[in-house]
Design an enzyme around this catalytic site. Structure first.
Site: not given
Ligand code: DX5
Ligand code: ZN
Length: 218
Positions: A175, A137, A33, A8, A68, A35, A37, A66
């Site tokens: 994740d 998650m 990956h 990620s 969110m 993320d 948001m 991903h």
């Molecule tokens: C959290 C994300 C994850 C995050 C994982 O909302 O979806 O993908 O980046 O990071 P670590 O491995 O640091 O928990």
């Molecule tokens: Zn993620």
């Protein structure tokens, strides 16, 4: 079964994203990956489709996006055009889940559904026949660097046995809070894709950290 690593980039610096991606290209990670948001579905903001399409120029790895975000349907095409290979969105959004899955698949992109720690796995069951990947998650979505939630292990085991029992072809991606130790527990519970952010980026050498994590399971 081979275990895939999906680093990620949230764990890295966005000011030097080209270097991060070029390093990941040289590593054994199969996926990258992303993320996304929106500051609404989760209490944090990251980036949108332009960032992903810019990064696309540097890499041929599988882009594991991903989302969110709320309003997935409205922005879906933008993420497809940006170059996502897999688009996962959250089951907890207030939209027609089946419609969105169909739209993603129609574009020739793989579709994943993600569930937050408090969402029971049975809620995803009606959609399993349509999807390629499930993201379980193991932290509350929103931030990297959180502690792995061990109480999610049973969920991984339950989903994994349901998938096997029904001979479904679905990847189980975990994740949040993945390290050597927690990754091993997830793989033993039935996961085959591990997302890792802070654990990889905090080791200093991203390429070797990613390779060591991959080698541990393959
Ligand atoms: C959290 C994300 C994850 C995050 C994982 O909302 O979806 O993908 O980046 O990071 P670590 O491995 O640091 O928990
Ligand atoms: Zn993620």
């Amino acid at each position: 079964m081979s275990i895939k690593i999906s680093p990620s980039i949230l764990g890295g610096s966005f000011s030097n994203i080209e270097k991060v991606i070029l390093d990941l290209n040289k590593s054994k990670a199969e996926y990258i990956h992303f993320d996304v948001m929106d500051g609404d579905f989760v209490p944090n903001l990251t980036f949108g489709p332009k960032f992903i399409s810019n990064v696309r120029k540097f890499s041929n790895k599988v882009f594991d996006v991903h989302l969110m975000i709320n309003r997935v349907e409205k922005f879906l095409d933008d993420y497809v055009e940006a170059g996502a290979n897999i688009i996962s969105f959250h089951l907890e959004i207030n939209e027609n889940i089946e419609n969105i899955i169909k739209k993603i698949k129609k574009k020739g992109v793989k579709c994943g559904l993600a569930i937050k720690p408090n969402t029971p796995w049975s809620e995803i069951q009606p959609y399993l026949q349509y999807i390629d990947q499930i993201i379980i998650m193991t932290v509350e979505p929103g931030f990297g660097g959180q502690k792995f939630m061990y109480d999610q292990i049973d969920k991984i085991k339950n989903i994994s046995s349901h998938i096997k029992l029904n001979s479904l072809n679905i990847d189980i991606e975990i994740d949040g809070g993945i390290s050597f130790e927690t990754g091993k527990i997830c793989v033993e519970a039935g996961a085959n894709i591990l997302v890792a952010g802070s654990f990889l980026f905090n080791q200093g050498d991203l390429i070797s950290a990613t390779n060591v994590l991959s080698d541990k399971f393959n």
